[in-house]
Design an enzyme around this catalytic site. Structure first.
Site, short mmCIF file in Angstrom:
data_model
loop_
_atom_site.label_atom_id
_atom_site.label_comp_id
_atom_site.label_asym_id
_atom_site.label_seq_id
_atom_site.Cartn_x
_atom_site.Cartn_y
_atom_site.Cartn_z
N HIS A 71 -2.20 87.76 6.33
CA HIS A 71 -1.23 86.85 6.07
C HIS A 71 -1.18 85.95 7.36
CE1 HIS A 71 1.62 88.34 2.89
NE2 HIS A 71 0.50 88.63 2.57
N GLU B 160 2.07 86.15 -6.84
CA GLU B 160 2.39 87.44 -6.17
C GLU B 160 3.25 87.36 -5.04
OE1 GLU B 160 1.71 91.24 -4.12
OE2 GLU B 160 1.24 89.24 -3.59
N GLU B 161 2.52 86.49 -4.11
CA GLU B 161 3.13 86.35 -2.64
C GLU B 161 4.56 86.06 -2.58
OE1 GLU B 161 1.66 87.70 -0.33
OE2 GLU B 161 -0.44 87.66 -0.58
N ASP C 195 -5.16 95.25 -4.82
CA ASP C 195 -4.58 94.40 -3.73
C ASP C 195 -4.68 95.01 -2.38
OD1 ASP C 195 -3.06 92.28 -2.61
OD2 ASP C 195 -1.32 92.80 -3.70
N HIS D 84 -4.32 89.24 -7.78
CA HIS D 84 -3.50 88.08 -7.82
C HIS D 84 -4.40 87.02 -7.17
CE1 HIS D 84 -1.93 88.04 -3.42
NE2 HIS D 84 -1.86 89.49 -3.68
#
Length: 357
Positions: free
Chosen positions: A321, A213-214, A236, A67
């Site tokens: 993140h 995706e997130e 991923d 992604h």
């Protein structure tokens, strides 16, 4: 890691694109992939996939999906003093947001931004009623008023993306960057296509990257509906939980790629998991089992159509993140080697064996 691979990773991770604003990453991937596939497809939502056809009859359709999006923010409101309130896009630890450099992407241009200090009343000793949240942090681009911000093109919905330079660590064993979740997948997709050039595959390969995706595995649903794969592999990045302890199920740097066993949205298909184990062992590729608290595109893909055997070939990284991520080169190399063997060897007999397990 050779210099070509490092430069690919540096370029991909320094590109900026949050969920719903992946254009820069998509254009880069399209440029890299077009000459390496037989067909290139861009969806209306923004996914980018290439197809490599097989000369073999009844070749199974293998789909490998990264992604493109990274976590960030979008402008929610501009205050009278020209600062910005934002809404987080993707999961953030609120305590890593303040006093960091970002890029504000507007239709008129890109501007440097700093995330402001948290209001003091949220940090008073003994104050247990208030808690820090992402939307309490003001973002400051130096505008003097709301009117001036608007003159520079700032509007609600504009993306705010971490601004980070990708660097090697002193021992060159690791790389520090932003957005390894999931520019890892984008990089390994491109390098896999480079490696298999000139090979007649025993499968029809659908390979590329999804959007959004997130924020809920949104792009992959359209991609799976469009391409109707027999088997789905997500590539991923996942968090390493290894800075203060050693586990055998939560991601350790330097132990190889991650074979995801279970997460809240998926139990990896048994036959596919056994095939991954056998293949990695046959080629002496290091891997580790991984039980995740978060999901991937495979969580959506495996429930679609008539049910699609799905798995995740991941890599671990620390501090994902946020602004900075640290990962080991050897884990990326293990994932890349495994995917190359998978793509070259996955045939109809393999597929039939997997689905009968």
């Amino acid at each position: 890691m050779n210099e070509s691979t490092y430069q690919l990773i540096k370029e991909l991770t320094e590109l900026q694109g949050i969920s719903g604003h992946e254009r820069r990453i998509r254009e880069y991937m399209k440029d890299q992939m077009t000459e390496l596939v037989d067909e290139i497809h861009q969806s209306r939502l923004g996914n980018i996939f290439g197809i490599k056809k097989s000369s073999q009859n009844h070749a199974p359709r293998l789909m490998i999906a990264a992604h493109m999006d990274e976590v960030g923010f979008i402008v929610r409101e501009v205050t009278d003093r020209g600062l910005m309130r934002v809404t987080p896009i993707g999961g953030w630890n609120p305590y890593v947001i303040s006093a960091q450099r970002f890029t504000l992407q507007t239709k008129a241009g890109d501007y440097p931004v700093v995330s402001g200090a948290v209001p003091p009343h949220l940090l008073r000793d003994g104050n247990q009623k208030d808690s820090l949240s992402a939307d309490s942090v003001l973002f400051d681009a130096g505008f003097n008023s709301k009117e001036e911000a608007e003159e520079y093109g700032v509007r609600p919905g504009d993306p705010v993306v971490p601004a980070v330079e990708t660097v090697r660590t002193a021992n060159e064993d690791s790389i520090i960057c932003k957005a390894w979740d999931n520019r890892y997948g984008c990089a390994v997709v491109i390098e896999t296509l480079r490696e298999i050039q000139g090979k007649d595959l025993p499968n029809e390969l659908v390979i590329g990257a999804t959007v959004q995706e997130e924020v809920g595995l949104r792009g992959v649903r359209g991609a799976v509906h469009q391409f109707q794969p027999d088997v789905f592999i997500a590539v991923d990045c996942s968090p390493a939980n290894d800075t203060e302890k050693e586990t055998t199920s939560e991601g350790q740097l330097g132990r190889g790629f991650l074979l995801r066993v279970q997460d809240p949205g998926m139990i990896t298909h048994n036959g596919l998991r056994e095939y991954i184990q056998d293949t990695a062992s046959s080629y002496n590729i290091p891997y580790q089992y991984f039980f995740s608290k978060g999901g991937t595109d495979a969580g959506a893909a495996h429930t679609m159509n008539d049910g699609i055997p799905s798995a995740v070939i991941g890599v671990p990284a620390r501090y994902i993140h946020g602004h900075q991520t640290l990962f080991k080169v050897e884990d990326y190399e293990a994932a890349k080697e495994f995917l190359q063997h998978l793509v070259i060897n996955f045939d109809q007999t393999t597929y039939e064996t997997i689905i009968q397990a």
